[in-house]
Write an enzyme that holds these catalytic residues in place. Structure first.
Site, PDB file in Angstrom:
ATOM      1  N   ASP A   9       0.896  -1.174   0.000  1.00 54.93           N
ATOM      2  CA  ASP A   9       0.000   0.000   0.000  1.00 54.93           C
ATOM      3  C   ASP A   9       0.935   1.225   0.000  1.00 54.93           C
ATOM      4  O   ASP A   9       1.110   1.890   1.003  1.00 54.93           O
ATOM      5  CB  ASP A   9      -0.963  -0.002   1.203  1.00 54.93           C
ATOM      6  CG  ASP A   9      -0.265  -0.035   2.550  1.00 54.93           C
ATOM      7  OD1 ASP A   9       0.833  -0.629   2.660  1.00 54.93           O
ATOM      8  OD2 ASP A   9      -0.806   0.552   3.515  1.00 54.93           O
ATOM      9  N   HIS A  53       9.235  -0.643   9.142  1.00 52.45           N
ATOM     10  CA  HIS A  53       8.307  -1.789   9.183  1.00 52.45           C
ATOM     11  C   HIS A  53       8.463  -2.693   7.949  1.00 52.45           C
ATOM     12  O   HIS A  53       8.813  -3.864   8.055  1.00 52.45           O
ATOM     13  CB  HIS A  53       6.864  -1.282   9.226  1.00 52.45           C
ATOM     14  CG  HIS A  53       6.572  -0.322  10.324  1.00 52.45           C
ATOM     15  ND1 HIS A  53       6.500  -0.708  11.642  1.00 52.45           N
ATOM     16  CD2 HIS A  53       6.314   1.009  10.300  1.00 52.45           C
ATOM     17  CE1 HIS A  53       6.200   0.347  12.380  1.00 52.45           C
ATOM     18  NE2 HIS A  53       6.089   1.392  11.599  1.00 52.45           N
TER      19      HIS A  53
HETATM   20  C1  BDR Z   1       2.262  -0.571   8.712  1.00 49.55           C
HETATM   21  O1  BDR Z   1       1.182   0.307   8.431  1.00 49.55           O
HETATM   22  C2  BDR Z   1       1.470   1.087   7.305  1.00 49.55           C
HETATM   23  O2  BDR Z   1       1.144   2.413   7.558  1.00 49.55           O
HETATM   24  C3  BDR Z   1       2.950   0.970   7.068  1.00 49.55           C
HETATM   25  O3  BDR Z   1       3.257   1.090   5.683  1.00 49.55           O
HETATM   26  C4  BDR Z   1       3.268  -0.398   7.589  1.00 49.55           C
HETATM   27  O4  BDR Z   1       3.035  -1.374   6.606  1.00 49.55           O
HETATM   28  C5  BDR Z   1       2.799  -0.279  10.104  1.00 49.55           C
HETATM   29  O5  BDR Z   1       1.827  -0.517  11.066  1.00 49.55           O
HETATM   30 CA    CA Z   2       2.699  -0.750   4.264  1.00 47.88          CA
END
Ligand code: BDR
Ligand code: CA
Length: 317
Positions: A10, A244
């Site tokens: 995303d 992340h």
């Molecule tokens: C996740 O949520 C999204 O906003 C970031 O891209 C990551 O995949 C972190 O909680």
């Molecule tokens: Ca993400």
């Protein structure tokens, strides 16, 4: 064995950094990117992934459109907090030329099913957004359960969530899809907040991308500085931004970066804890566990790998 990767993104700042990690990794071949909604609309995820692949010199990697909203919803709107963290364009307002390419004709679900048949054990599927596309693929082809290896960014087992005390953002976008995935029996490694909030990037790191003076290096640095600034507001005291999504790619390539706990997972679907990732008590005594949850990470080694791989990409000729 070169691993074949499909990233389901995303795209989002850290999703873009996940693309960079994959492209900078000689042990892996990025065979495709699929699009999810979340940080941005699904269509904007396609747009961003194409532009990021192009600026990083990977304009032959296709981007496949995915499902535009959660399995239980009629539509999807980007949340204000996502725009605050990732910027209005999802890429930290950084300048990036739009791609002249279009999305691939094959959709995310069909691509995943076809690729798993073609590549078998060589393929690792890395979703770093909601698990809507994966749940739909498992529904369309139940045999996928036996064939697929999934390393996902999402969830929180030993720490609180980031949307509320229980739920992490990716899982909370589509808890039903995530629950379907965990209970399906497909092999999953969960890279959740337990470990991703330990792998922090700072302005010291982003400065190194600026040194070569290339468009790719400047783009990565501008985009990520925006993300670090957002973290200064949303998580003051953390000391950087959480890597992340790149950590999920890192573990897909080298599982020894984390220590993982075997468990059969479920997602709470009812009540105030909706979206929580937790052990499935009905499968507690099953000897075979289909999930592993990363609970410790070699922070120093991961950050070193992340920096050397991304710097190699932005060096220029
Ligand atoms: C996740 O949520 C999204 O906003 C970031 O891209 C990551 O995949 C972190 O909680
Ligand atoms: Ca993400």
């Amino acid at each position: 064995m070169t691993k074949k990767l499909i990233l389901d993104l995303d795209t989002g700042i850290d999703d873009a950094l996940a693309i960079a990690y994959a492209l900078g990794s000689p042990e892996a071949e990025l065979v495709g990117v699929t699009a999810a909604y979340g940080n941005v609309l699904m269509e904007d995820s396609v747009r961003n992934s194409l532009a990021v692949l192009d600026i990083l010199g990977a304009d032959s990697v296709p981007v496949h459109p995915g499902l535009p909203h959660a399995s239980t919803a009629e539509d999807f709107a980007v949340q204000e907090i996502s725009t605050f963290i990732h910027g209005r364009n999802g890429l930290g307002e950084a300048d990036i030329a739009p791609s002249t390419r279009s999305a691939a004709a094959t959709d995310a679900v069909d691509l995943l099913i076809e690729a798993s048949r073609q590549y078998g054990e060589e393929l690792v599927y890395v979703p770093t957004g909601p698990l809507t596309n994966l749940a739909a693929a498992l529904d369309q082809d139940p045999g996928l359960v036996e064939r697929l290896d999934v390393v996902l960014m999402g969830g929180a087992l030993s720490v609180s969530g980031n949307v509320n005390p229980w739920a992490e953002a990716n899982i909370s976008q589509d808890p039903d899809a995530a629950d379907t995935v965990f209970r399906s029996g497909v092999s999953t490694t969960m890279i959740g907040l337990d470990v991703t909030l330990q792998t922090l990037l700072t302005y010291e790191h982003t400065r190194r991308w600026r040194e070569p003076g290339t468009p790719a290096g400047t783009f990565l640095a501008d985009m990520t500085d925006y993300y670090i600034r957002a973290y200064e507001t949303t998580a003051p005291g953390l000391g950087g931004c959480g890597l992340h999504d790149p950590l999920a790619v890192g573990v897909a390539i080298d599982p020894s970066l984390v220590t993982a706990f075997p468990i059969n997972l479920q997602v709470d679907l009812d009540g105030p804890t909706r979206g929580r990732t937790i052990g499935d008590v009905t499968r507690l005594n099953e000897p075979w566990k289909n999930s592993r949850v990363a609970l410790a990470v070699d922070v120093e080694r991961f950050l070193a790998e992340f920096m050397s791989r991304t710097i190699s990409l932005v060096q220029g000729p």
